[in-house]
Design an enzyme around this catalytic site. Structure first.
Site, PDB file in Angstrom:
ATOM      1  N   ARG A 263      -4.363 -74.416 -32.675  1.00  0.00           N
ATOM      2  CA  ARG A 263      -5.746 -74.000 -32.436  1.00  0.00           C
ATOM      3  C   ARG A 263      -6.043 -72.844 -33.395  1.00  0.00           C
ATOM      4  O   ARG A 263      -5.698 -71.702 -33.128  1.00  0.00           O
ATOM      5  CB  ARG A 263      -5.850 -73.530 -30.976  1.00  0.00           C
ATOM      6  CG  ARG A 263      -7.254 -73.427 -30.433  1.00  0.00           C
ATOM      7  CD  ARG A 263      -7.249 -72.595 -29.146  1.00  0.00           C
ATOM      8  NE  ARG A 263      -7.105 -71.189 -29.466  1.00  0.00           N
ATOM      9  CZ  ARG A 263      -6.528 -70.283 -28.671  1.00  0.00           C
ATOM     10  NH1 ARG A 263      -6.038 -70.609 -27.506  1.00  0.00           N
ATOM     11  NH2 ARG A 263      -6.442 -69.014 -29.055  1.00  0.00           N
ATOM     12  N   HIS A 267      -9.631 -69.403 -28.247  1.00  0.00           N
ATOM     13  CA  HIS A 267      -9.695 -70.413 -27.182  1.00  0.00           C
ATOM     14  C   HIS A 267     -11.130 -70.894 -27.009  1.00  0.00           C
ATOM     15  O   HIS A 267     -11.402 -72.082 -26.934  1.00  0.00           O
ATOM     16  CB  HIS A 267      -9.189 -69.819 -25.862  1.00  0.00           C
ATOM     17  CG  HIS A 267      -9.458 -70.711 -24.706  1.00  0.00           C
ATOM     18  ND1 HIS A 267      -8.781 -71.889 -24.499  1.00  0.00           N
ATOM     19  CD2 HIS A 267     -10.375 -70.630 -23.702  1.00  0.00           C
ATOM     20  CE1 HIS A 267      -9.265 -72.488 -23.419  1.00  0.00           C
ATOM     21  NE2 HIS A 267     -10.219 -71.740 -22.926  1.00  0.00           N
ATOM     22  N   TYR A 276      -3.597 -61.319 -28.858  1.00  0.00           N
ATOM     23  CA  TYR A 276      -2.312 -61.858 -28.391  1.00  0.00           C
ATOM     24  C   TYR A 276      -1.548 -62.692 -29.421  1.00  0.00           C
ATOM     25  O   TYR A 276      -0.489 -63.212 -29.119  1.00  0.00           O
ATOM     26  CB  TYR A 276      -2.502 -62.665 -27.095  1.00  0.00           C
ATOM     27  CG  TYR A 276      -3.532 -63.779 -27.191  1.00  0.00           C
ATOM     28  CD1 TYR A 276      -3.201 -65.010 -27.754  1.00  0.00           C
ATOM     29  CD2 TYR A 276      -4.830 -63.605 -26.722  1.00  0.00           C
ATOM     30  CE1 TYR A 276      -4.132 -66.030 -27.842  1.00  0.00           C
ATOM     31  CE2 TYR A 276      -5.773 -64.614 -26.813  1.00  0.00           C
ATOM     32  CZ  TYR A 276      -5.423 -65.827 -27.371  1.00  0.00           C
ATOM     33  OH  TYR A 276      -6.345 -66.827 -27.468  1.00  0.00           O
TER      34      TYR A 276
HETATM   35  C1  LIG Z   1      -7.738 -75.737 -12.962  1.00  0.00           C
HETATM   36  C2  LIG Z   1      -8.099 -74.697 -13.972  1.00  0.00           C
HETATM   37  N1  LIG Z   1      -7.386 -73.559 -14.061  1.00  0.00           N
HETATM   38  C3  LIG Z   1      -7.699 -72.626 -14.975  1.00  0.00           C
HETATM   39  C4  LIG Z   1      -8.764 -72.802 -15.816  1.00  0.00           C
HETATM   40  C5  LIG Z   1      -9.096 -71.764 -16.888  1.00  0.00           C
HETATM   41  N2  LIG Z   1      -8.697 -72.323 -18.184  1.00  0.00           N
HETATM   42  C6  LIG Z   1      -9.586 -72.937 -18.981  1.00  0.00           C
HETATM   43  S1  LIG Z   1      -8.876 -73.537 -20.356  1.00  0.00           S
HETATM   44  C7  LIG Z   1      -7.361 -72.950 -19.918  1.00  0.00           C
HETATM   45  C8  LIG Z   1      -6.173 -73.143 -20.831  1.00  0.00           C
HETATM   46  C9  LIG Z   1      -5.846 -74.583 -21.080  1.00  0.00           C
HETATM   47  O1  LIG Z   1      -4.921 -74.680 -22.130  1.00  0.00           O
HETATM   48  P1  LIG Z   1      -4.472 -76.057 -22.706  1.00  0.00           P
HETATM   49  O2  LIG Z   1      -4.286 -77.039 -21.605  1.00  0.00           O
HETATM   50  O3  LIG Z   1      -3.332 -75.819 -23.609  1.00  0.00           O
HETATM   51  O4  LIG Z   1      -5.742 -76.581 -23.553  1.00  0.00           O
HETATM   52  P2  LIG Z   1      -6.434 -75.879 -24.828  1.00  0.00           P
HETATM   53  O5  LIG Z   1      -7.495 -74.961 -24.289  1.00  0.00           O
HETATM   54  O6  LIG Z   1      -5.384 -75.169 -25.590  1.00  0.00           O
HETATM   55  O7  LIG Z   1      -7.060 -76.997 -25.594  1.00  0.00           O
HETATM   56  C10 LIG Z   1      -7.425 -72.303 -18.694  1.00  0.00           C
HETATM   57  C11 LIG Z   1      -6.268 -71.681 -18.023  1.00  0.00           C
HETATM   58  C12 LIG Z   1      -9.514 -73.988 -15.677  1.00  0.00           C
HETATM   59  N3  LIG Z   1     -10.564 -74.257 -16.455  1.00  0.00           N
HETATM   60  N4  LIG Z   1      -9.161 -74.920 -14.762  1.00  0.00           N
END
Ligand SMILES: Cc1ncc(C[n+]2csc(CCOP(=O)(O)OP(=O)(O)O)c2C)c(N)n1
Ligand SMILES: [Mg+2]
Length: 374
Positions: A263, A267, A276
């Site tokens: 990425r 985020h 970080y």
């Molecule tokens: C059930 C849930 N827990 C927490 C969140 C907050 N949240 C949004 S994106 C994210 C990280 C997800 O990371 P990843 O699965 O690696 O996908 P990326 O964003 O890197 O594409 C979190 C913790 C959420 N949206 N839904």
């Protein structure tokens, strides 16, 4: 060319790295006939990645200018998204998370309709999911995995030949939804492709804090193939996905694909990634840019000339400009829609709330019919 799939006879050390197809300079040309891609398809893959790159940068800019509420950039993940979506048949379903605008581009979805979600005007986007066989933008991490498995199970029960591909991140593999989805798909022999974009981060949580075992190997516990692929190699992603989709449709055998990528952006536009992770890490991955890497190979292998790249550049500019104009011109949805589609008959409490909301909207100069302009 190497493929990481379940191989009980090989020890960890004997296995090679992620599946790669694009040769680095000096390496022999890969056998492209096995991929079933003609030169025209090879150029189309580039075109789709270039359109995606431009639209993604434009969407980030639109958020910075206050036209979108938030946006999760996908820069760096173009090959993972375009290569996988392009490998599917039109009748196959895609279930996205929130970062898959590249897959939406492949499916020909109007990005203004897609970005309604990020303009905070409508849940999940206003595009027609059924027409595009593309689920709604899904933010609850991992939830779309269950939708994909359920859809595939239903299609199988209906005797329809298709597969469903679900996108999720490395962080989503820590959710129960991921494990439940994998197990159900395996037990009920459902035609699912689990496509994990391992972009190394889940907001500020690194991969090392997410899992000890490599993601692709988790497939073994569920009893189906796992493949680790170079996610910045569009041809490798295409190959792994095509093979997985065929296995899913023909044998009801799911596959877990781990596309190793990065990425490049934050985020989301609400995140400051400099807090970080190091600049060196980002620079290292920038040098593996999937779009530039593919462009370099197309030139070296004489499959595209300057005229082609100039044409794509011009088209990408127009594509992003149309998206920008459409987003800026789009108005909120009618207020009463907030109260539709859950109850056949609105309960009294919600009816009162709806009337109050409509009255409030009218008092504030919104007539509740604004979608006409959307
Ligand atoms: C059930 C849930 N827990 C927490 C969140 C907050 N949240 C949004 S994106 C994210 C990280 C997800 O990371 P990843 O699965 O690696 O996908 P990326 O964003 O890197 O594409 C979190 C913790 C959420 N949206 N839904
Ligand atoms: Mg991630």
């Amino acid at each position: 060319m190497s493929q990481r799939s379940i191989d009980h006879s090989a020890t960890e050390d004997e296995r090679e790295g992620p599946l790669r197809v694009l040769p680095v300079e000096g390496e022999p040309e890969p056998d492209l006939t096995a991929l079933g891609l003609k030169d025209q398809d090879l150029r189309e893959l580039y075109r789709l990645m270039a359109l995606t790159r431009r639209a993604d940068l434009e969407a980030t800019a639109l958020q910075r200018q206050g036209e979108l509420a938030v946006y999760p950039p996908l820069i760096g993940q173009e090959a993972a998204q375009v290569g996988s979506a392009f490998a599917l048949e039109e009748s196959d379903w895609i279930f996205p998370s929130y970062r898959e605008m590249g897959a939406a581009v492949v499916r020909g979805i109007d990005l203004v309709e897609y970005l309604h979600f990020y303009r905070a005007t409508w849940h999940g986007g206003t595009y027609d999911s059924n027409a595009h066989r593309f689920g709604m933008v899904s933010v609850p991490v991992g939830s779309q995995i269950l939708h994909a498995v359920g859809y595939a199970m239903g299609a199988k029960l209906d005797g329809i030949s298709l597969c469903s591909l679900v996108y999720f991140g490395d962080g989503a593999t820590s959710e129960g939804d991921f494990h439940e989805g994998c197990n159900f798909a395996a037990v009920f022999r459902s035609p699912v492709v689990f496509f994990c974009q391992n972009n190394q981060w889940a907001i500020s949580v690194p991969l090392s804090a997410q899992t000890v075992a490599p993601i692709w190997r988790k497939a073994e516990a569920y009893g189906f193939p796992g493949v680790q692929v170079d996610g910045n190699d569009v041809l490798a992603v295409y190959r792994a996905t095509r093979e997985a989709a065929i296995r899913a449709r023909d044998e009801g055998l799911p596959t877990l694909i781990e596309a190793v990528t990065y990425r490049i952006g934050p985020h989301s536009t609400a995140d400051d990634a400099t807090r970080y992770r190091s600049e060196e890490e980002v620079a290292r991955w920038r040098s593996k840019d999937p779009v530039e890497r593919y462009r370099g190979w197309l030139i070296r292998s004489d499959r595209a000339d300057q005229e082609f790249f100039d044409g794509v550049e011009e088209e990408a500019g127009e594509f992003a400009a149309r998206m920008r104009a459409g987003v800026i011109a789009s108005r909120p949805r009618p207020v009463e829609e907030l109260f539709e589609w859950v109850y056949a008959e609105l309960p009294e409490t919600l009816r009162r709330q709806r009337d109050e909301a409509l009255e409030f909207a009218q008092r504030n100069g919104r007539d509740g019919n604004e979608a006409e302009h959307a």
